[in-house]
Design an enzyme around this catalytic site. Sequence first.
Site, PDB file in Angstrom:
ATOM      1  N   SER A  30       5.223   1.511   3.761  1.00 23.51           N
ATOM      2  CA  SER A  30       6.517   1.114   4.338  1.00 23.51           C
ATOM      3  C   SER A  30       6.441  -0.007   5.356  1.00 23.51           C
ATOM      4  O   SER A  30       7.036   0.073   6.444  1.00 23.51           O
ATOM      5  CB  SER A  30       7.215   2.322   4.974  1.00 23.51           C
ATOM      6  OG  SER A  30       7.516   3.234   3.979  1.00 23.51           O
ATOM      7  N   SER A  31       5.732  -1.056   4.994  1.00 24.83           N
ATOM      8  CA  SER A  31       5.713  -2.205   5.894  1.00 24.83           C
ATOM      9  C   SER A  31       7.116  -2.792   6.016  1.00 24.83           C
ATOM     10  O   SER A  31       7.505  -3.264   7.095  1.00 24.83           O
ATOM     11  CB  SER A  31       4.732  -3.262   5.393  1.00 24.83           C
ATOM     12  OG  SER A  31       5.059  -3.627   4.076  1.00 24.83           O
ATOM     13  N   SER A  32       7.912  -2.735   4.955  1.00 26.36           N
ATOM     14  CA  SER A  32       9.259  -3.319   5.087  1.00 26.36           C
ATOM     15  C   SER A  32      10.159  -2.466   5.964  1.00 26.36           C
ATOM     16  O   SER A  32      10.947  -3.011   6.733  1.00 26.36           O
ATOM     17  CB  SER A  32       9.923  -3.622   3.748  1.00 26.36           C
ATOM     18  OG  SER A  32       9.439  -2.860   2.722  1.00 26.36           O
ATOM     19  N   ASP A  57      12.037   6.191   4.668  1.00 25.69           N
ATOM     20  CA  ASP A  57      11.087   5.305   5.359  1.00 25.69           C
ATOM     21  C   ASP A  57      11.650   4.789   6.674  1.00 25.69           C
ATOM     22  O   ASP A  57      10.988   4.827   7.718  1.00 25.69           O
ATOM     23  CB  ASP A  57      10.717   4.119   4.457  1.00 25.69           C
ATOM     24  CG  ASP A  57      10.237   4.553   3.090  1.00 25.69           C
ATOM     25  OD1 ASP A  57       9.900   5.745   2.929  1.00 25.69           O
ATOM     26  OD2 ASP A  57      10.202   3.712   2.170  1.00 25.69           O
ATOM     27  N   ALA A  73       0.818  -1.212   0.000  1.00 25.84           N
ATOM     28  CA  ALA A  73       0.000   0.000   0.000  1.00 25.84           C
ATOM     29  C   ALA A  73       0.853   1.264   0.000  1.00 25.84           C
ATOM     30  O   ALA A  73       0.347   2.372   0.105  1.00 25.84           O
ATOM     31  CB  ALA A  73      -0.934  -0.001   1.207  1.00 25.84           C
ATOM     32  N   TYR A  77      11.746   2.551 -10.377  1.00 17.75           N
ATOM     33  CA  TYR A  77      12.376   3.284  -9.259  1.00 17.75           C
ATOM     34  C   TYR A  77      13.878   3.414  -9.530  1.00 17.75           C
ATOM     35  O   TYR A  77      14.442   4.502  -9.471  1.00 17.75           O
ATOM     36  CB  TYR A  77      12.134   2.531  -7.948  1.00 17.75           C
ATOM     37  CG  TYR A  77      12.594   3.285  -6.719  1.00 17.75           C
ATOM     38  CD1 TYR A  77      11.705   4.073  -6.000  1.00 17.75           C
ATOM     39  CD2 TYR A  77      13.918   3.219  -6.275  1.00 17.75           C
ATOM     40  CE1 TYR A  77      12.116   4.770  -4.867  1.00 17.75           C
ATOM     41  CE2 TYR A  77      14.342   3.911  -5.157  1.00 17.75           C
ATOM     42  CZ  TYR A  77      13.437   4.678  -4.450  1.00 17.75           C
ATOM     43  OH  TYR A  77      13.848   5.373  -3.335  1.00 17.75           O
TER      44      TYR A  77
HETATM   45  C1  GLA Z   1      10.044   4.544  -1.479  1.00 18.41           C
HETATM   46  C2  GLA Z   1      11.474   4.534  -0.966  1.00 18.41           C
HETATM   47  C3  GLA Z   1      11.838   5.874  -0.310  1.00 18.41           C
HETATM   48  C4  GLA Z   1      11.502   7.048  -1.218  1.00 18.41           C
HETATM   49  C5  GLA Z   1      10.073   6.907  -1.760  1.00 18.41           C
HETATM   50  C6  GLA Z   1       9.750   7.970  -2.772  1.00 18.41           C
HETATM   51  O1  GLA Z   1       9.152   4.631  -0.398  1.00 18.41           O
HETATM   52  O2  GLA Z   1      11.636   3.513  -0.016  1.00 18.41           O
HETATM   53  O3  GLA Z   1      13.218   5.877   0.021  1.00 18.41           O
HETATM   54  O4  GLA Z   1      12.427   7.182  -2.249  1.00 18.41           O
HETATM   55  O5  GLA Z   1       9.849   5.657  -2.348  1.00 18.41           O
HETATM   56  O6  GLA Z   1       9.737   9.226  -2.177  1.00 18.41           O
END
Ligand code: GLA
Length: 387
Positions: A125-127, A171, A122, A221
Amino acid sequence: MIDPKLLSEKFTELYNREPRIFRAPGRVNLIGEHTDYNGGFVLPMAIDRETAMAIAERSDRKIRVHTVNFGETAEFDLDEEKPLRKGFWLNFIEGVARILERNSVKLKGADIILWSDVPTGAGLSSSAALETVTGLALSETAGFSVDRTLLAKIGQQTEHEFVGAKVGIMDQFVSANAKRNHALLLDCRSLEFENVPLDLRETAILICDTKVKHDLATSEYNTRRSECEEAVRILKQFLPGIEQLRDVSVAEFGKYKDNLPDVIQRRAKHIVTENERTLKAAEHLKQNNLNEFGHLMFESHESLKNDYEVSCAELDLLVEIAKTRKEILGARMTGGGFGGSTVNLVRRENLAQIIEEISAEYEKQTKISPTILIAEPCDGASEVNSN
Ligand code: GLA
């Protein structure tokens, strides 16, 4: 949030002794997207969804982990490195453990139970929550108190080496350092940060999960990262002092942008303007100018959609729906993009009805029922009392 008492009871049932309990939150980024790996600024907050870890040391050097979410148990030995199983959840924990040891944190074996209510896929940042709680719990259990910045860097390094995503520091950093009722303004180069008060008595932070995750996410990414590096290589001819796009002002960019090929120019434009928006947004937050803050969120989305090209139809639709509701002051995609969630700043009156309307409209147009949650700004990783 995970009930620490219940987690502790599960641990005692499984391993026959009392654990210590640690937790680390997921996050939502309010503004400052894709700026972290360009040495720029971000303004995320930790959310009231977390990963909790119950842990007790063992006499050997094995790390044995049971996850409540998957109902699986797996282990590795700190003294024995075997090839990793691709995509396996244990890799996050093994990665953090091995990198901690490389940083002279000599670990003890441990029995562990993991339990998380951070939604996966989602963009919340679950990881990072998993890496941060693992770093904190393993080091504390071995008698070390690891600096929070190092904890975040270890989580990030785990992503680079053990997961294969060349992520920035945002994150893990916010999961380790956030403060309740605050957003966190982070300078991703110096790693200096400021907890900015976030008064949510009259407004709420709404997270709308599109429920889609397009395959492109990781490869695109990494491509964006190289495109930004390419922009720096070219702009360096005119601005020899720059190291990252963070060093380029909006005015300088305007002067030299025509030397960049179209795609690279648009990528760089997003980063340069997003850094400026993030600093302005933090100022607006301090003054409680929420209307202006909201405008910047909408602008950020446009830039991510048109110039950085990391949005998708579902995210754009949720932002378009948000624009038609006068109670929604701002909305944008949050996190890496290509699916995941939008973050919305919404007036509290009629909140339940607005949630209902967004949900119905999104479902009508996509046949997907979104998940919408109201997020509260929480503390970063901590040990909790289970009594
Ligand atoms: C992910 C990455 C972050 C950041 C975002 C975009 O969440 O883990 O480090 O780069 O994308 O802002």
